[in-house]
Design a protein around this motif. Sequence first.
Motif, PDB file in Angstrom:
ATOM      1  N   MET A   1     -11.130  54.952 -96.758  1.00  0.00           N
ATOM      2  CA  MET A   1     -11.631  54.180 -97.313  1.00  0.00           C
ATOM      3  C   MET A   1     -12.524  56.133 -98.004  1.00  0.00           C
ATOM      4  SD  MET A   1     -10.875  51.302 -97.853  1.00  0.00           S
ATOM      5  CE  MET A   1      -9.342  51.961 -97.161  1.00  0.00           C
ATOM      6  N   SER A   2     -11.911  56.481 -98.809  1.00  0.00           N
ATOM      7  CA  SER A   2     -13.478  57.079 -99.340  1.00  0.00           C
ATOM      8  C   SER A   2     -12.977  57.201-100.951  1.00  0.00           C
ATOM      9  CB  SER A   2     -12.745  59.065 -99.321  1.00  0.00           C
ATOM     10  OG  SER A   2     -12.489  59.726-100.460  1.00  0.00           O
ATOM     11  N   PRO A   3     -14.299  57.303-101.983  1.00  0.00           N
ATOM     12  CA  PRO A   3     -13.707  57.921-103.529  1.00  0.00           C
ATOM     13  C   PRO A   3     -12.964  58.648-103.893  1.00  0.00           C
ATOM     14  CG  PRO A   3     -16.413  58.328-102.819  1.00  0.00           C
ATOM     15  CD  PRO A   3     -15.712  58.332-100.887  1.00  0.00           C
TER      16      PRO A   3
ATOM     17  N   ILE B   1      -7.815  56.489 -99.584  1.00  0.00           N
ATOM     18  CA  ILE B   1      -8.139  54.993-100.533  1.00  0.00           C
ATOM     19  C   ILE B   1      -8.811  55.119-101.227  1.00  0.00           C
ATOM     20  CG2 ILE B   1      -7.129  53.085-100.535  1.00  0.00           C
ATOM     21  CD1 ILE B   1      -4.821  52.935 -98.999  1.00  0.00           C
ATOM     22  N   SER B   2      -9.102  54.258-102.144  1.00  0.00           N
ATOM     23  CA  SER B   2     -10.642  53.861-103.262  1.00  0.00           C
ATOM     24  C   SER B   2     -10.477  52.581-103.525  1.00  0.00           C
ATOM     25  CB  SER B   2     -10.887  55.641-104.328  1.00  0.00           C
ATOM     26  OG  SER B   2     -11.622  54.688-105.141  1.00  0.00           O
ATOM     27  N   ILE B   3     -11.104  52.350-103.733  1.00  0.00           N
ATOM     28  CA  ILE B   3     -11.244  50.434-104.193  1.00  0.00           C
ATOM     29  C   ILE B   3     -12.033  51.062-105.832  1.00  0.00           C
ATOM     30  CG2 ILE B   3     -10.989  49.383-102.223  1.00  0.00           C
ATOM     31  CD1 ILE B   3     -13.730  48.823-103.328  1.00  0.00           C
ATOM     32  N   GLY B   4     -11.923  52.043-106.012  1.00  0.00           N
ATOM     33  CA  GLY B   4     -12.685  51.445-107.844  1.00  0.00           C
ATOM     34  C   GLY B   4     -13.267  53.103-108.134  1.00  0.00           C
TER      35      GLY B   4
ATOM     36  N   TYR C   1     -15.933  54.495-108.391  1.00  0.00           N
ATOM     37  CA  TYR C   1     -17.994  53.886-108.330  1.00  0.00           C
ATOM     38  C   TYR C   1     -17.709  54.262-106.766  1.00  0.00           C
ATOM     39  CZ  TYR C   1     -15.510  49.942-107.017  1.00  0.00           C
ATOM     40  OH  TYR C   1     -14.262  48.972-107.290  1.00  0.00           O
ATOM     41  N   VAL C   2     -19.002  54.978-105.974  1.00  0.00           N
ATOM     42  CA  VAL C   2     -18.732  55.549-105.231  1.00  0.00           C
ATOM     43  C   VAL C   2     -20.267  54.365-103.917  1.00  0.00           C
ATOM     44  CG1 VAL C   2     -20.280  56.823-103.631  1.00  0.00           C
ATOM     45  CG2 VAL C   2     -19.685  58.103-105.705  1.00  0.00           C
ATOM     46  N   LEU C   3     -19.545  53.965-103.344  1.00  0.00           N
ATOM     47  CA  LEU C   3     -20.219  53.145-102.504  1.00  0.00           C
ATOM     48  C   LEU C   3     -21.060  53.871-100.745  1.00  0.00           C
ATOM     49  CD1 LEU C   3     -17.437  50.979-102.235  1.00  0.00           C
ATOM     50  CD2 LEU C   3     -19.229  50.500-103.151  1.00  0.00           C
TER      51      LEU C   3
ATOM     52  N   GLY D   1     -20.965  54.101 -98.353  1.00  0.00           N
ATOM     53  CA  GLY D   1     -19.422  53.789 -97.283  1.00  0.00           C
ATOM     54  C   GLY D   1     -18.229  53.259 -97.146  1.00  0.00           C
TER      55      GLY D   1
ATOM     56  N   ALA E   1     -15.219  48.523 -98.554  1.00  0.00           N
ATOM     57  CA  ALA E   1     -14.049  48.993 -99.304  1.00  0.00           C
ATOM     58  C   ALA E   1     -12.942  48.536 -98.284  1.00  0.00           C
ATOM     59  CB  ALA E   1     -13.952  50.769 -99.772  1.00  0.00           C
TER      60      ALA E   1
HETATM   61  N1  ADE Z   1     -16.267  54.787 -99.905  1.00  0.00           N
HETATM   62  C1  ADE Z   1     -17.650  55.157-100.864  1.00  0.00           C
HETATM   63  N2  ADE Z   1     -16.692  54.927-101.949  1.00  0.00           N
HETATM   64  C2  ADE Z   1     -15.798  54.204-101.932  1.00  0.00           C
HETATM   65  C3  ADE Z   1     -14.669  53.880-102.856  1.00  0.00           C
HETATM   66  N3  ADE Z   1     -15.050  53.998-103.491  1.00  0.00           N
HETATM   67  N4  ADE Z   1     -13.561  53.685-102.374  1.00  0.00           N
HETATM   68  C4  ADE Z   1     -13.284  53.562-100.829  1.00  0.00           C
HETATM   69  N5  ADE Z   1     -14.335  54.287-100.607  1.00  0.00           N
HETATM   70  C5  ADE Z   1     -15.586  54.031-100.259  1.00  0.00           C
END
Ligand code: ADE
Length: 222
Positions: free
Chosen positions: A84-86, A128-131, A133-135, A137, A141
């Motif tokens: 999980m990553s932006p 995989i990013s869910i969108g 924007y930056v979470l 962690g 996601a």
């Molecule tokens: N970690 C930080 N931002 C994320 C995102 N947009 N989707 C998935 N993982 C994330």
Amino acid sequence: MKIDIVTLFPEMFVGPFDQSIISRAMKKKLVEIRIHQLRDWATDKHHLTDDRPFGGGPGMVLKPEPLFGSVERLKTENTKVLLMSPQGSVFKQTKAQSLKEESHIIIVCGRYEGVDQRFIDELVDEEISIGDYVLSGGEPAAIVVVDAIVRLIPGAIGKGESLDNESFNENLLDFPVYTQPAEFRGLKVPEVLLSGHHGEIARWRKNKAEEKTRKVRPELIV
Ligand code: ADE
């Protein structure tokens, strides 16, 4: 299906996975979800999981040792490893549908400024990013991705609920729905829905779905 989640914050999954469809699917043994503490695979005496980036810059980077240790331990021949990553490709309903066919998924939740690139290069099949924007962690996601996959597993959704007529089927958003009462505060349910005329109802719904999609997500219409 088996899903292993590797995270520094296992408690974040307790509430969401204890409710509704995911919890029911686990009880019915349609899916087995295990949560793992990344720190358990830290190799140094302080159990460190992150360190400063080589080359300088702000933030911390997840160290390779616990990432390699956890995934190598959990991985089998048929495992799909997701991070999980932006920086990943944006998660879509079609991706949920293809992941539903996997027998074993490992989801690694990223944190801080990122994860050591050697882990991504060697062991991650897909970021995989869910969108856009930056979470703080990858945990929220991962919950989103697991929910979207698990509800597609046959038997996960109860009788009376349905996977037909859903948003993104045929690249359309959902049509509007109404329930009792037929009139509320002077607001009336569209006449056609009360008509019992299935053909007309289907046409009305298709039109409304197209209208809505054109208005808010025109890029879905190809
Ligand atoms: N970690 C930080 N931002 C994320 C995102 N947009 N989707 C998935 N993982 C994330």
